[in-house]
Write an enzyme that holds these catalytic residues in place. Sequence first.
Site, mmCIF file in Angstrom:
data_model
loop_
_atom_site.group_PDB
_atom_site.id
_atom_site.type_symbol
_atom_site.label_atom_id
_atom_site.label_comp_id
_atom_site.label_asym_id
_atom_site.label_seq_id
_atom_site.Cartn_x
_atom_site.Cartn_y
_atom_site.Cartn_z
ATOM 1 C CG ASP A 35 -5.578 22.834 6.972
ATOM 2 O OD1 ASP A 35 -4.605 22.626 6.345
ATOM 3 O OD2 ASP A 35 -5.481 22.233 8.047
ATOM 4 N N GLY A 122 -8.498 5.663 11.436
ATOM 5 C CA GLY A 122 -8.067 5.188 10.066
ATOM 6 C C GLY A 122 -9.406 5.763 9.173
ATOM 7 C CB ALA A 123 -12.777 6.342 9.383
ATOM 8 C CB SER A 128 -5.215 11.694 16.331
ATOM 9 O OG SER A 128 -5.224 12.309 15.138
ATOM 10 C CG ASP A 172 -7.304 17.237 11.434
ATOM 11 O OD1 ASP A 172 -8.043 17.663 10.682
ATOM 12 O OD2 ASP A 172 -6.500 16.448 11.360
HETATM 13 C C1 GLA Z 1 -5.261 16.462 6.829
HETATM 14 C C2 GLA Z 1 -4.759 17.534 7.894
HETATM 15 C C3 GLA Z 1 -5.679 18.762 7.863
HETATM 16 C C4 GLA Z 1 -5.823 19.296 6.555
HETATM 17 C C5 GLA Z 1 -6.551 17.997 5.613
HETATM 18 C C6 GLA Z 1 -6.529 18.336 4.142
HETATM 19 O O1 GLA Z 1 -6.617 15.885 7.364
HETATM 20 O O2 GLA Z 1 -4.842 16.952 9.262
HETATM 21 O O3 GLA Z 1 -4.954 19.904 8.684
HETATM 22 O O4 GLA Z 1 -4.511 19.395 5.875
HETATM 23 O O5 GLA Z 1 -5.521 17.011 5.572
HETATM 24 O O6 GLA Z 1 -7.522 19.629 3.868
#
Ligand code: GLA
Length: 389
Positions: A35, A122-123, A128, A172
């Site tokens: 990303d 934490g999973a 968040s 996310d």
């Molecule tokens: C975490 C970050 C995401 C992404 C992943 C790895 O979850 O929050 O933005 O970079 O790592 O793909």
Amino acid sequence: MIEEVRELFVETFGVEPTVISRAPGRIEFVGNHTDYNGGDVLGVAVQQGISLAARTREDRLVRGISESGTTLFECSLNDLEIRPPATSWSRYPLGVLWAIQKHGSLFAHGFDIAVMSDVPSGAGMSSSAALELATAYAALHRFDHGFSRKDIVKICRHAENHYVGVPCGILDQGVSGFGKRDHLVFIDCKHEAFSTVQIPADTHFWIFNTDVKHSLIDSLYSERFSECGEGFDAAKTLKPGLECLVDYPVSELRALSKKLSSISYSRVSHILNENQRVKDVVRFLNAQPADIVEAGKQLFASHASSRDLFENSTKELDFLVNELSAYDEVYGARLTGGGFGGAVMAWTSSDFTRANAEAIGKRYSEKFNGNTRILHCLSGEGARVVWES
Ligand code: GLA
């Protein structure tokens, strides 16, 4: 959960809420660390999520509660710049209100909010981001703001990057915002474009959370971020005008090897090939009929690349993926999220049962002297208002 969060609100504030929002947790399906390199990523919004009840106040206070019996946080809209300590969950809702105001919508009044979660924290499922999206949808409800769904996703990421202080990419918040039942969310991170890809109806997801985390997890994430940056700088010396690392052609990788340390070269190889895998998975899923077997193989290949080239796996995650690969009902499995510990996700048919999952958990416990938390997930809808008075 709507009723429960309403009850928590009434019990805490003595009045009824006027709006309840809900935002899902997410699973990174494939596209590991692509990303922030301008690449593509596929994620799935799950049915577990955050429910948030809210009501506008007469004054400028923001008050929030997350569980019955816990302490209420309280902050004035005038004091948002004074950030709460890193350990406080209030950083997420306050960060979103702060970011909305930075983007030009000023709140005249504060809010009372009550929050309930069924995403295990934490999973590696980004509770968040779910909290950020749920806050935004409740706060902007009946507010003449003119923001699109994409704007809201970007505002929430802005809050995470610049208020909470975590340098994450758009994955996310994007998946929590754009999730859709029976679909994956496809994000073209360079153009910040969101779309969905259908998955077979008989699709199940399983999370195996190791609860083992590298003690330097945040600095390791930043280290990978910098190594990819080095790769991008080197790629630009060969291809001036390149806008992001993933625009470098994967077929010309070897030419880069002379410009980079072997470590940075491995990181770059992972990113470029991983980005190609995301595109391949989309192609296999869009085929008529969908080629689940080939799509699943890409997930295993993704894990191998994270393990060997990006070096963000652990022996616990490797063990779980290896165990899962022995089941025909498992289409694919890989580490999910940032890595360096955390969780493995498996994409399965309904023939993969809880008994199968628990048998793997048992073998894990025998080997590692610890338990893995197992969670069954189905795809779900993105952030939205679910109730209003
Ligand atoms: C975490 C970050 C995401 C992404 C992943 C790895 O979850 O929050 O933005 O970079 O790592 O793909």
